[in-house]
Design a protein around this motif. Sequence first.
Motif, PDB file in Angstrom:
ATOM      1  N   SER A  47       4.779 -11.143   6.016  1.00 28.52           N
ATOM      2  CA  SER A  47       5.775 -10.124   5.695  1.00 28.52           C
ATOM      3  C   SER A  47       5.488  -8.852   6.485  1.00 28.52           C
ATOM      4  CB  SER A  47       5.760  -9.799   4.203  1.00 28.52           C
ATOM      5  OG  SER A  47       4.582  -9.101   3.855  1.00 28.52           O
ATOM      6  N   PHE A  48       6.467  -7.963   6.478  1.00 29.48           N
ATOM      7  CA  PHE A  48       6.242  -6.595   6.920  1.00 29.48           C
ATOM      8  C   PHE A  48       7.167  -5.699   6.116  1.00 29.48           C
ATOM      9  CE2 PHE A  48       9.509  -7.913  10.017  1.00 29.48           C
ATOM     10  CZ  PHE A  48      10.322  -6.796  10.150  1.00 29.48           C
ATOM     11  N   ALA A  49       6.921  -4.395   6.166  1.00 30.57           N
ATOM     12  CA  ALA A  49       7.718  -3.471   5.368  1.00 30.57           C
ATOM     13  C   ALA A  49       7.977  -2.187   6.135  1.00 30.57           C
ATOM     14  CB  ALA A  49       7.023  -3.154   4.050  1.00 30.57           C
ATOM     15  N   VAL A  50       9.177  -1.653   5.922  1.00 26.43           N
ATOM     16  CA  VAL A  50       9.564  -0.342   6.423  1.00 26.43           C
ATOM     17  C   VAL A  50       9.947   0.472   5.195  1.00 26.43           C
ATOM     18  CG1 VAL A  50      11.228   0.950   7.816  1.00 26.43           C
ATOM     19  CG2 VAL A  50      10.399  -1.292   8.604  1.00 26.43           C
ATOM     20  N   ASN A  51       9.299   1.613   5.019  1.00 24.94           N
ATOM     21  CA  ASN A  51       9.584   2.486   3.879  1.00 24.94           C
ATOM     22  C   ASN A  51      10.073   3.836   4.354  1.00 24.94           C
ATOM     23  OD1 ASN A  51       8.703   0.685   1.834  1.00 24.94           O
ATOM     24  ND2 ASN A  51       6.585   1.257   2.235  1.00 24.94           N
ATOM     25  N   LEU A  52      11.151   4.316   3.736  1.00 30.57           N
ATOM     26  CA  LEU A  52      11.604   5.685   3.917  1.00 30.57           C
ATOM     27  C   LEU A  52      11.252   6.419   2.625  1.00 30.57           C
ATOM     28  CD1 LEU A  52      15.051   5.141   5.663  1.00 30.57           C
ATOM     29  CD2 LEU A  52      12.886   5.861   6.697  1.00 30.57           C
ATOM     30  N   ARG A  53      10.227   7.272   2.712  1.00 33.17           N
ATOM     31  CA  ARG A  53       9.675   7.955   1.533  1.00 33.17           C
ATOM     32  C   ARG A  53      10.193   9.380   1.404  1.00 33.17           C
ATOM     33  NH1 ARG A  53       5.524   6.412  -1.384  1.00 33.17           N
ATOM     34  NH2 ARG A  53       4.455   4.500  -0.871  1.00 33.17           N
ATOM     35  N   PHE A  54      10.239   9.830   0.159  1.00 37.90           N
ATOM     36  CA  PHE A  54      10.457  11.245  -0.128  1.00 37.90           C
ATOM     37  C   PHE A  54       9.332  11.662  -1.067  1.00 37.90           C
ATOM     38  CE2 PHE A  54      12.774   8.829  -3.239  1.00 37.90           C
ATOM     39  CZ  PHE A  54      12.646   9.519  -4.434  1.00 37.90           C
ATOM     40  N   HIS A  55       9.298  12.918  -1.464  1.00 39.00           N
ATOM     41  CA  HIS A  55       8.139  13.486  -2.168  1.00 39.00           C
ATOM     42  C   HIS A  55       7.596  12.633  -3.306  1.00 39.00           C
ATOM     43  CE1 HIS A  55      10.824  14.912  -5.398  1.00 39.00           C
ATOM     44  NE2 HIS A  55      11.658  15.165  -4.408  1.00 39.00           N
ATOM     45  N   SER A  56       8.434  11.986  -4.101  1.00 38.06           N
ATOM     46  CA  SER A  56       7.910  11.256  -5.260  1.00 38.06           C
ATOM     47  C   SER A  56       8.358   9.798  -5.320  1.00 38.06           C
ATOM     48  CB  SER A  56       8.323  11.962  -6.556  1.00 38.06           C
ATOM     49  OG  SER A  56       9.733  11.971  -6.668  1.00 38.06           O
ATOM     50  N   GLY A  57       8.814   9.250  -4.197  1.00 38.67           N
ATOM     51  CA  GLY A  57       9.261   7.867  -4.260  1.00 38.67           C
ATOM     52  C   GLY A  57       9.608   7.296  -2.901  1.00 38.67           C
ATOM     53  N   ILE A  58      10.291   6.152  -2.953  1.00 35.52           N
ATOM     54  CA  ILE A  58      10.738   5.461  -1.749  1.00 35.52           C
ATOM     55  C   ILE A  58      12.244   5.271  -1.863  1.00 35.52           C
ATOM     56  CG2 ILE A  58      10.578   3.349  -0.377  1.00 35.52           C
ATOM     57  CD1 ILE A  58       7.730   2.981  -1.511  1.00 35.52           C
ATOM     58  N   SER A  59      12.989   5.861  -0.943  1.00 37.08           N
ATOM     59  CA  SER A  59      14.440   5.741  -0.933  1.00 37.08           C
ATOM     60  C   SER A  59      14.870   4.354  -0.463  1.00 37.08           C
ATOM     61  CB  SER A  59      15.029   6.820  -0.031  1.00 37.08           C
ATOM     62  OG  SER A  59      16.425   6.789  -0.077  1.00 37.08           O
ATOM     63  N   LEU A  60      14.183   3.843   0.587  1.00 35.75           N
ATOM     64  CA  LEU A  60      14.471   2.507   1.095  1.00 35.75           C
ATOM     65  C   LEU A  60      13.158   1.783   1.365  1.00 35.75           C
ATOM     66  CD1 LEU A  60      16.303   0.240   2.281  1.00 35.75           C
ATOM     67  CD2 LEU A  60      16.108   1.414   4.488  1.00 35.75           C
ATOM     68  N   HIS A  61      12.995   0.624   0.739  1.00 34.98           N
ATOM     69  CA  HIS A  61      11.895  -0.304   1.010  1.00 34.98           C
ATOM     70  C   HIS A  61      12.570  -1.536   1.608  1.00 34.98           C
ATOM     71  CE1 HIS A  61       8.227  -2.646   0.450  1.00 34.98           C
ATOM     72  NE2 HIS A  61       8.906  -3.544  -0.237  1.00 34.98           N
ATOM     73  N   TYR A  62      12.327  -1.780   2.910  1.00 33.08           N
ATOM     74  CA  TYR A  62      12.937  -2.902   3.639  1.00 33.08           C
ATOM     75  C   TYR A  62      11.812  -3.871   3.956  1.00 33.08           C
ATOM     76  CZ  TYR A  62      15.851  -5.328   7.071  1.00 33.08           C
ATOM     77  OH  TYR A  62      16.578  -6.270   7.761  1.00 33.08           O
ATOM     78  N   ASN A  63      11.857  -5.085   3.363  1.00 33.32           N
ATOM     79  CA  ASN A  63      10.687  -5.957   3.347  1.00 33.32           C
ATOM     80  C   ASN A  63      11.025  -7.417   3.668  1.00 33.32           C
ATOM     81  OD1 ASN A  63       8.554  -7.110   0.657  1.00 33.32           O
ATOM     82  ND2 ASN A  63       8.014  -6.888   2.783  1.00 33.32           N
ATOM     83  N   PRO A  64      11.013  -7.789   4.977  1.00 33.25           N
ATOM     84  CA  PRO A  64      11.160  -9.209   5.332  1.00 33.25           C
ATOM     85  C   PRO A  64       9.958 -10.010   4.834  1.00 33.25           C
ATOM     86  CG  PRO A  64      11.650  -7.796   7.202  1.00 33.25           C
ATOM     87  CD  PRO A  64      11.025  -6.933   6.161  1.00 33.25           C
ATOM     88  N   ARG A  65      10.248 -11.116   4.126  1.00 37.78           N
ATOM     89  CA  ARG A  65       9.205 -11.988   3.570  1.00 37.78           C
ATOM     90  C   ARG A  65       9.432 -13.396   4.105  1.00 37.78           C
ATOM     91  NH1 ARG A  65       9.549  -9.961  -2.754  1.00 37.78           N
ATOM     92  NH2 ARG A  65       9.026  -7.767  -2.318  1.00 37.78           N
ATOM     93  N   PHE A  66       8.547 -13.826   5.008  1.00 40.55           N
ATOM     94  CA  PHE A  66       8.727 -15.105   5.683  1.00 40.55           C
ATOM     95  C   PHE A  66       8.493 -16.295   4.770  1.00 40.55           C
ATOM     96  CE2 PHE A  66       8.191 -11.943   8.890  1.00 40.55           C
ATOM     97  CZ  PHE A  66       9.156 -12.283   9.814  1.00 40.55           C
ATOM     98  N   SER A  67       7.576 -16.172   3.817  1.00 36.80           N
ATOM     99  CA  SER A  67       7.303 -17.299   2.913  1.00 36.80           C
ATOM    100  C   SER A  67       8.488 -17.576   1.986  1.00 36.80           C
ATOM    101  CB  SER A  67       6.033 -17.042   2.108  1.00 36.80           C
ATOM    102  OG  SER A  67       6.142 -15.816   1.417  1.00 36.80           O
TER     103      SER A  67
END
Length: 148
Positions: A47-67
Amino acid sequence: MAAVRRGTSRHRSHKQMISVPYVRVINGLNPGRVIIIKGVVKENALSFAVNLRFHSGISLHYNPRFSDNVVVRNSFLQDKWGKEESTGGLPFFRGQPFTLTICCEAQSFRILVNGHEIQHNYNYRHALVYEINKLEIDGDISLTSVVI
């Protein structure tokens, strides 16, 4: 002229990789801003992940999971994960290069993979995109370029 082109191509293939995990401070997003991430999926990727974070959280967690053969999208708000979205299939392939484009629009992130629109668009759960202050990329990939 052909020799020059060949030399240029050879030079491009030896680009220096960007280290992963990758973290970059950004000064908020707004409609019209685009993030372009280029890399290569590792041969044995889970897998891999791309996160767009702000002060207290994650607005977008984009997570391709090959399994699981899916791309999970989610947000981390008020100290908890929301409901995962995973429609649209897995447009990434082990051992293959990719271009991931995240377009900030009025109501959602529009997501393209290798220039193709995939059913991965993600409606804002944290609509204050101007608060997004960090891009994080981690997992089983090699990065060649990140442009914001």
